[in-house]
Scaffold this motif. Structure first.
Motif, PDB file in Angstrom:
ATOM      1  N   GLY A  17      29.923   5.576  -3.888  1.00  0.00           N
ATOM      2  CA  GLY A  17      29.045   4.447  -3.585  1.00  0.00           C
ATOM      3  C   GLY A  17      29.768   3.271  -2.961  1.00  0.00           C
ATOM      4  N   ILE A  18      31.012   3.043  -3.375  1.00  0.00           N
ATOM      5  CA  ILE A  18      31.799   1.937  -2.811  1.00  0.00           C
ATOM      6  C   ILE A  18      32.350   2.297  -1.443  1.00  0.00           C
ATOM      7  CG2 ILE A  18      33.910   0.559  -3.081  1.00  0.00           C
ATOM      8  CD1 ILE A  18      33.467   0.722  -6.117  1.00  0.00           C
ATOM      9  N   THR A  19      32.975   3.454  -1.351  1.00  0.00           N
ATOM     10  CA  THR A  19      33.757   3.779  -0.147  1.00  0.00           C
ATOM     11  C   THR A  19      32.937   4.340   1.002  1.00  0.00           C
ATOM     12  OG1 THR A  19      34.294   5.991  -1.030  1.00  0.00           O
ATOM     13  CG2 THR A  19      35.833   4.192  -1.520  1.00  0.00           C
ATOM     14  N   GLU A  20      31.698   4.768   0.732  1.00  0.00           N
ATOM     15  CA  GLU A  20      30.866   5.291   1.823  1.00  0.00           C
ATOM     16  C   GLU A  20      30.570   4.211   2.850  1.00  0.00           C
ATOM     17  OE1 GLU A  20      29.344   7.532   4.355  1.00  0.00           O
ATOM     18  OE2 GLU A  20      29.854   8.498   2.459  1.00  0.00           O
ATOM     19  N   ILE A  59      26.289  14.401  -3.194  1.00  0.00           N
ATOM     20  CA  ILE A  59      26.039  13.120  -3.885  1.00  0.00           C
ATOM     21  C   ILE A  59      25.900  11.967  -2.894  1.00  0.00           C
ATOM     22  CG2 ILE A  59      27.191  13.850  -6.005  1.00  0.00           C
ATOM     23  CD1 ILE A  59      29.437  11.847  -5.311  1.00  0.00           C
ATOM     24  N   GLN A  60      26.250  12.206  -1.630  1.00  0.00           N
ATOM     25  CA  GLN A  60      26.034  11.194  -0.611  1.00  0.00           C
ATOM     26  C   GLN A  60      24.547  10.880  -0.424  1.00  0.00           C
ATOM     27  OE1 GLN A  60      27.929  12.942   2.816  1.00  0.00           O
ATOM     28  NE2 GLN A  60      29.967  12.283   2.202  1.00  0.00           N
ATOM     29  N   LEU A  61      23.687  11.803  -0.846  1.00  0.00           N
ATOM     30  CA  LEU A  61      22.246  11.543  -0.757  1.00  0.00           C
ATOM     31  C   LEU A  61      21.859  10.311  -1.568  1.00  0.00           C
ATOM     32  CD1 LEU A  61      20.780  15.164  -1.019  1.00  0.00           C
ATOM     33  CD2 LEU A  61      20.943  13.723   1.029  1.00  0.00           C
ATOM     34  N   GLY A  62      22.560  10.079  -2.672  1.00  0.00           N
ATOM     35  CA  GLY A  62      22.314   8.872  -3.444  1.00  0.00           C
ATOM     36  C   GLY A  62      22.599   7.624  -2.635  1.00  0.00           C
ATOM     37  N   SER A  63      23.701   7.665  -1.878  1.00  0.00           N
ATOM     38  CA  SER A  63      24.053   6.523  -1.024  1.00  0.00           C
ATOM     39  C   SER A  63      23.008   6.309   0.060  1.00  0.00           C
ATOM     40  CB  SER A  63      25.429   6.758  -0.391  1.00  0.00           C
ATOM     41  OG  SER A  63      26.430   6.822  -1.387  1.00  0.00           O
ATOM     42  N   LEU A 229      25.422  16.987 -10.848  1.00  0.00           N
ATOM     43  CA  LEU A 229      25.056  16.587  -9.487  1.00  0.00           C
ATOM     44  C   LEU A 229      24.135  15.370  -9.494  1.00  0.00           C
ATOM     45  CD1 LEU A 229      25.459  17.388  -6.532  1.00  0.00           C
ATOM     46  CD2 LEU A 229      23.485  18.915  -6.755  1.00  0.00           C
ATOM     47  N   LEU A 230      23.145  15.377 -10.377  1.00  0.00           N
ATOM     48  CA  LEU A 230      22.208  14.254 -10.456  1.00  0.00           C
ATOM     49  C   LEU A 230      22.894  12.981 -10.938  1.00  0.00           C
ATOM     50  CD1 LEU A 230      19.032  15.999 -11.923  1.00  0.00           C
ATOM     51  CD2 LEU A 230      19.378  15.176  -9.585  1.00  0.00           C
ATOM     52  N   VAL A 231      23.801  13.102 -11.902  1.00  0.00           N
ATOM     53  CA  VAL A 231      24.552  11.941 -12.395  1.00  0.00           C
ATOM     54  C   VAL A 231      25.370  11.321 -11.258  1.00  0.00           C
ATOM     55  CG1 VAL A 231      26.487  11.234 -13.870  1.00  0.00           C
ATOM     56  CG2 VAL A 231      24.628  12.605 -14.820  1.00  0.00           C
ATOM     57  N   GLY A 232      26.037  12.160 -10.481  1.00  0.00           N
ATOM     58  CA  GLY A 232      26.819  11.666  -9.353  1.00  0.00           C
ATOM     59  C   GLY A 232      25.952  10.968  -8.324  1.00  0.00           C
ATOM     60  N   MET A 233      24.779  11.548  -8.013  1.00  0.00           N
ATOM     61  CA  MET A 233      23.880  10.971  -7.012  1.00  0.00           C
ATOM     62  C   MET A 233      23.313   9.627  -7.471  1.00  0.00           C
ATOM     63  SD  MET A 233      21.821  14.357  -5.710  1.00  0.00           S
ATOM     64  CE  MET A 233      20.600  13.370  -4.848  1.00  0.00           C
TER      65      MET A 233
END
Length: 278
Positions: A17-20, A59-63, A229-233
């Protein structure tokens, strides 16, 4: 053990989330964190490696959801708050995004496996961190006056050229946002336009990359891997909201030099760490 792996997923989501969105390479940081703190959710080593590779991308989908939330009105051509001209402008912006993502999309689909095999290693990540860190310092020292300060001034040729810079980010350690921001600034965009356009380019790129990984993955999904996976997203989504707001506030008063210095220092530390291990 499961609690430890959940904590690792949270840490990786925070890093993502930070580095994207900061131009310091999310993939590079994710590879390095997983080297130091490997995620282990499947007993079979081959399947675990395959799952982790997929996890790093999906997990980039969360971003991406964070971008869609923060810029929903700007990106929504059907908003009732927009008049006809504004709706046409939004559709035009999406067309420029599509043009810009074409180069990375084509190269990524054709050479995804080869890129993974050749470049997904700490030494490549460190080298790219340093190279693009130096590039940031050189470009910012030139003090260019931006010619493009509104998306209406961004033509399709410039959008395509920015997309060509994004191809460089297929090599881990480069930074997708870093490559597109550098390219956009070199082509005359203001820092704000460069950053926001890099956010918008991420939407189709990350959706496409995530879909490709999900199609290719052969690791068996279990209830626990789905939770991981969901936790990461979700973590990446929440942290991305704060990271995007921070970056847009930061660049209103500052340049990108601090990110260049950070990349060089981190790259040097990574090289030293892995050479000392050999």
């Amino acid at each position: 053990m499961e609690l430890i792996e959940l904590l690792k997923a949270i840490v990786l989501g925070i890093v993502q989330g930070i580095t994207e969105w900061l131009p310091i390479s999310s993939t590079g940081h994710m590879i390095l964190v997983n080297e130091l703190m490997p995620l282990t959710v499947l007993a079979d080593p081959v399947q675990n490696t395959e799952f982790v590779d997929m996890f790093m991308v999906v997990i980039q989908l969360g971003s991406i959801l964070a971008v869609l939330l923060l810029y929903f009105n700007k990106l929504n051509p059907f908003s009732r708050r927009k008049n006809a001209a504004e709706r046409r402008g939004t559709i035009d912006l999406w067309m420029k995004v599509i043009v810009a993502v074409a180069p990375a999309g084509v190269i990524g689909v054709l050479f995804d496996d080869q890129i993974d095999a050749l470049f997904y290693n700490p030494v490549t990540v460190a080298a790219m961190l340093i190279v693009y860190g130096i590039a940031f310092l050189i470009i910012e020292n030139q003090r260019r006056r931006p010619k493009i300060t509104r998306f209406e001034q961004l033509d399709y040729k410039t959008a395509l050229l920015i997309g060509a810079f994004q191809v460089l980010a297929l090599i881990p350690g480069t930074s997708r946002s870093g490559a597109t921001i550098l390219g956009a600034v070199l082509l005359g965009c203001s820092r704000g336009i460069a950053a926001e356009f890099s956010f918008f380019l991420a939407i189709p790129v990350m959706f496409g990359a995530s879909l490709l990984k999900l199609i290719k993955v052969q690791a068996a999904f279990t209830m626990f891997t789905v939770v991981i996976l969901l936790v990461g997203m979700v973590t990446a989504f929440v942290v991305s909201i704060f990271a995007i707001r921070f970056l847009m506030g930061y660049i209103r008063k500052h340049d990108f030099k601090v990110f260049g210095v950070y990349r060089i220092i981190l790259g040097a530390l990574v090289l030293a760490y892995f050479f000392l291990l050999q």
